[in-house]
Design a protein around this motif. Structure first.
Motif, PDB file in Angstrom:
ATOM      1  N   ALA A   1       0.553  -1.316   0.673  1.00 21.63           N
ATOM      2  CA  ALA A   1       0.149   0.084  -0.173  1.00 21.63           C
ATOM      3  C   ALA A   1       0.941   1.161  -0.037  1.00 21.63           C
ATOM      4  CB  ALA A   1      -0.868   0.084   1.284  1.00 21.63           C
ATOM      5  N   LEU A   2       2.454   1.085   0.729  1.00 19.05           N
ATOM      6  CA  LEU A   2       2.806   2.363   0.897  1.00 19.05           C
ATOM      7  C   LEU A   2       3.255   2.205  -0.247  1.00 19.05           C
ATOM      8  CD1 LEU A   2       5.015   2.045   4.171  1.00 19.05           C
ATOM      9  CD2 LEU A   2       3.082   4.093   3.703  1.00 19.05           C
ATOM     10  N   ALA A   3       4.039   1.424  -1.595  1.00 22.69           N
ATOM     11  CA  ALA A   3       4.473   1.093  -2.606  1.00 22.69           C
ATOM     12  C   ALA A   3       4.067   2.353  -3.921  1.00 22.69           C
ATOM     13  CB  ALA A   3       5.179  -0.102  -3.185  1.00 22.69           C
ATOM     14  N   LEU A   4       2.540   1.494  -3.704  1.00 21.46           N
ATOM     15  CA  LEU A   4       1.505   2.073  -4.662  1.00 21.46           C
ATOM     16  C   LEU A   4       1.408   3.636  -3.959  1.00 21.46           C
ATOM     17  CD1 LEU A   4      -0.968  -0.986  -4.445  1.00 21.46           C
ATOM     18  CD2 LEU A   4       0.027   0.083  -6.724  1.00 21.46           C
ATOM     19  N   SER A   5       1.299   4.334  -2.902  1.00 22.75           N
ATOM     20  CA  SER A   5       0.435   5.585  -2.553  1.00 22.75           C
ATOM     21  C   SER A   5       2.741   6.274  -2.966  1.00 22.75           C
ATOM     22  CB  SER A   5       0.649   6.147  -1.357  1.00 22.75           C
ATOM     23  OG  SER A   5       0.496   7.018  -0.556  1.00 22.75           O
ATOM     24  N   SER A   6       3.077   5.713  -3.282  1.00 15.43           N
ATOM     25  CA  SER A   6       4.361   6.499  -3.238  1.00 15.43           C
ATOM     26  C   SER A   6       4.634   6.895  -5.061  1.00 15.43           C
ATOM     27  CB  SER A   6       5.856   5.804  -3.147  1.00 15.43           C
ATOM     28  OG  SER A   6       5.756   5.761  -1.230  1.00 15.43           O
ATOM     29  N   TYR A   7       4.045   5.233  -5.407  1.00 14.22           N
ATOM     30  CA  TYR A   7       3.997   5.173  -7.077  1.00 14.22           C
ATOM     31  C   TYR A   7       3.221   6.455  -7.693  1.00 14.22           C
ATOM     32  CZ  TYR A   7       3.698   3.425 -11.453  1.00 14.22           C
ATOM     33  OH  TYR A   7       2.561   3.262 -12.965  1.00 14.22           O
ATOM     34  N   LYS A   8       1.495   6.585  -6.778  1.00 13.19           N
ATOM     35  CA  LYS A   8       0.585   7.203  -7.614  1.00 13.19           C
ATOM     36  C   LYS A   8       1.051   8.759  -7.533  1.00 13.19           C
ATOM     37  CE  LYS A   8      -3.587   6.615  -6.887  1.00 13.19           C
ATOM     38  NZ  LYS A   8      -4.477   7.172  -6.628  1.00 13.19           N
ATOM     39  N   ASP A   9       2.230   8.739  -6.104  1.00 11.97           N
ATOM     40  CA  ASP A   9       2.856  10.131  -5.732  1.00 11.97           C
ATOM     41  C   ASP A   9       3.857  11.046  -6.928  1.00 11.97           C
ATOM     42  OD1 ASP A   9       0.719  11.161  -3.755  1.00 11.97           O
ATOM     43  OD2 ASP A   9       2.783  10.575  -2.248  1.00 11.97           O
TER      44      ASP A   9
ATOM     45  N   THR B   1      10.693  16.611 -11.611  1.00  7.24           N
ATOM     46  CA  THR B   1      11.528  15.063 -11.990  1.00  7.24           C
ATOM     47  C   THR B   1      11.757  14.046 -10.621  1.00  7.24           C
ATOM     48  OG1 THR B   1      13.387  16.075 -13.367  1.00  7.24           O
ATOM     49  CG2 THR B   1      11.925  14.851 -14.801  1.00  7.24           C
ATOM     50  N   VAL B   2      12.680  15.438 -10.083  1.00  9.50           N
ATOM     51  CA  VAL B   2      13.855  15.410  -8.797  1.00  9.50           C
ATOM     52  C   VAL B   2      12.701  14.313  -8.012  1.00  9.50           C
ATOM     53  CG1 VAL B   2      14.801  15.742  -6.904  1.00  9.50           C
ATOM     54  CG2 VAL B   2      15.590  16.898  -9.494  1.00  9.50           C
ATOM     55  N   THR B   3      11.297  15.375  -7.466  1.00 11.45           N
ATOM     56  CA  THR B   3      10.404  14.796  -6.372  1.00 11.45           C
ATOM     57  C   THR B   3      10.155  13.141  -7.092  1.00 11.45           C
ATOM     58  OG1 THR B   3       9.839  17.245  -5.558  1.00 11.45           O
ATOM     59  CG2 THR B   3       9.067  14.992  -4.804  1.00 11.45           C
ATOM     60  N   ALA B   4       9.932  12.691  -8.120  1.00 12.96           N
ATOM     61  CA  ALA B   4       9.219  11.574  -8.484  1.00 12.96           C
ATOM     62  C   ALA B   4       9.776  10.525  -8.251  1.00 12.96           C
ATOM     63  CB  ALA B   4       8.939  12.635 -10.574  1.00 12.96           C
TER      64      ALA B   4
ATOM     65  N   ASP C   1      12.300   5.478  -5.842  1.00 11.69           N
ATOM     66  CA  ASP C   1      12.699   4.855  -4.622  1.00 11.69           C
ATOM     67  C   ASP C   1      12.202   4.648  -3.611  1.00 11.69           C
ATOM     68  OD1 ASP C   1      14.942   5.780  -7.214  1.00 11.69           O
ATOM     69  OD2 ASP C   1      15.881   7.775  -5.330  1.00 11.69           O
ATOM     70  N   GLU C   2      11.569   5.306  -3.469  1.00 11.92           N
ATOM     71  CA  GLU C   2      10.612   4.849  -1.699  1.00 11.92           C
ATOM     72  C   GLU C   2       9.766   3.862  -2.622  1.00 11.92           C
ATOM     73  OE1 GLU C   2       8.467   8.079   0.386  1.00 11.92           O
ATOM     74  OE2 GLU C   2       9.570   8.942  -0.086  1.00 11.92           O
ATOM     75  N   ALA C   3       9.103   3.966  -3.503  1.00 16.51           N
ATOM     76  CA  ALA C   3       8.060   2.892  -4.229  1.00 16.51           C
ATOM     77  C   ALA C   3       9.231   1.697  -4.535  1.00 16.51           C
ATOM     78  CB  ALA C   3       7.174   3.209  -5.194  1.00 16.51           C
ATOM     79  N   GLN C   4      10.181   1.693  -5.206  1.00 15.97           N
ATOM     80  CA  GLN C   4      10.728   0.839  -5.377  1.00 15.97           C
ATOM     81  C   GLN C   4      11.441  -0.184  -4.257  1.00 15.97           C
ATOM     82  OE1 GLN C   4      14.326   1.058  -7.731  1.00 15.97           O
ATOM     83  NE2 GLN C   4      14.494  -1.117  -8.636  1.00 15.97           N
TER      84      GLN C   4
ATOM     85  N   VAL D   1      11.588  12.948 -20.142  1.00 20.39           N
ATOM     86  CA  VAL D   1      10.936  13.812 -18.955  1.00 20.39           C
ATOM     87  C   VAL D   1      12.714  15.436 -19.179  1.00 20.39           C
ATOM     88  CG1 VAL D   1       9.464  15.092 -17.511  1.00 20.39           C
ATOM     89  CG2 VAL D   1       8.898  13.627 -18.875  1.00 20.39           C
ATOM     90  N   GLU D   2      13.144  14.701 -18.441  1.00 18.45           N
ATOM     91  CA  GLU D   2      14.436  15.300 -17.535  1.00 18.45           C
ATOM     92  C   GLU D   2      14.655  16.099 -19.029  1.00 18.45           C
ATOM     93  OE1 GLU D   2      18.029  14.570 -14.789  1.00 18.45           O
ATOM     94  OE2 GLU D   2      15.936  13.501 -14.269  1.00 18.45           O
TER      95      GLU D   2
END
Length: 186
Positions: A118-126, A136-139, A144-147, A180-181
Motif C-alpha cells: 500500500a505504501l509503495a502504491l501510494s508513493s508510485y501515485k505521488d 522529476t527530482v521529487t518523482a 526510489d521509495e516505491a521500489q 522528461v528530464e
C-alpha cells in the motif's frame, strides 16, 4: 439453547479450517470453509477478513473488497482489512480516502507485506502526479521509495505477481522521468 451453541460451534470450526488453509497458503481451499463460516455467522469479522485475504491472494480484488468491507462493518479494528482495502483501491485507481499513514496499521504484525504494498502504491501515485507537473527530482525520490517498499513487500510475499508488475511499472516510470528530464534540458 443447544441449537445456538451447535450453530456457533460449527461456524467456529469452519473458520478455523479456513484459517489453517490461509496459514498454509492454500487460498483456493480456504474459501469454502470461510464462506460456510460467514453463512453461519454473518457478524464474524475474522471469517470475513480471512475470506477477503484469500480472494486478495487469488487476485480476485472485487470479491476481496466485498468481504473486507463486511469485516469492517462487523469489526472496525480488523488488523488487515483496512490496509488491504487501501491497497486494492490504490491498485485499481479508485478514489480512496486512504492516507499512507493508514497503511502502517499492520506494521507491528507478523505480515507486513500489505502495508508495504500500500505504501509503495501510494508513493508510485505521488510520483506520477509530480512527474505530470515536471518535478522529476521529487518523482525520482518517490520512485526510489516505491521500489524499496515493493521489494520489502516481496521479501515477505514472493508469490504476489502484482508486486512484480509494480516493479515493472516503477522502472517504466523512471524511464519516462528521464525522458522528461532530458527533453527539459534542451
Amino acid at each position: 439453547s443447544l441449537f445456538h451453541s451447535t450453530h456457533a460451534g460449527a461456524a467456529w470450526t469452519f473458520r478455523e479450517i479456513g484459517a489453517a488453509e490461509l496459514r498454509s497458503g492454500e487460498w483456493e481451499r480456504a474459501i469454502w470453509p470461510l464462506l460456510k463460516a460467514v453463512k453461519l455467522n454473518s457478524q464474524d469479522a475474522t471469517s470475513w477478513e480471512g475470506l477477503g485475504m484469500a480472494y486478495f491472494n487469488l487476485e480476485k480484488f472485487s470479491s476481496s473488497r466485498k468481504a473486507l468491507r463486511r469485516a469492517l462493518q462487523a469489526c472496525g479494528g480488523c488488523r488487515y482489512a483496512h490496509v488491504i482495502l487501501c491497497w486494492i483501491d490504490l491498485f485499481l485507481g479508485k478514489d480512496s480516502k486512504c492516507l499512507p499513514r493508514d497503511t502502517r496499521r499492520v506494521k507491528a504484525t507478523e505480515n507486513q507485506s500489505p502495508a508495504f504494498f500500500a505504501l509503495a502504491l501510494s508513493s508510485y501515485k505521488d510520483a506520477l502526479a509530480h512527474l505530470s507537473r515536471g518535478a522529476t527530482v521529487t518523482a525520482g525520490e518517490l520512485l526510489d521509495e516505491a521500489q524499496t517498499q515493493t521489494k520489502e513487500a516481496l521479501s515477505n510475499d514472493s508469490r504476489n505477481s502484482v508486486g512484480f508488475k509494480l516493479l515493472g511499472d516503477i522502472h517504466l516510470l523512471r524511464v519516462k522521468s528521464k525522458m522528461v528530464e532530458i527533453a527539459g534540458c534542451h
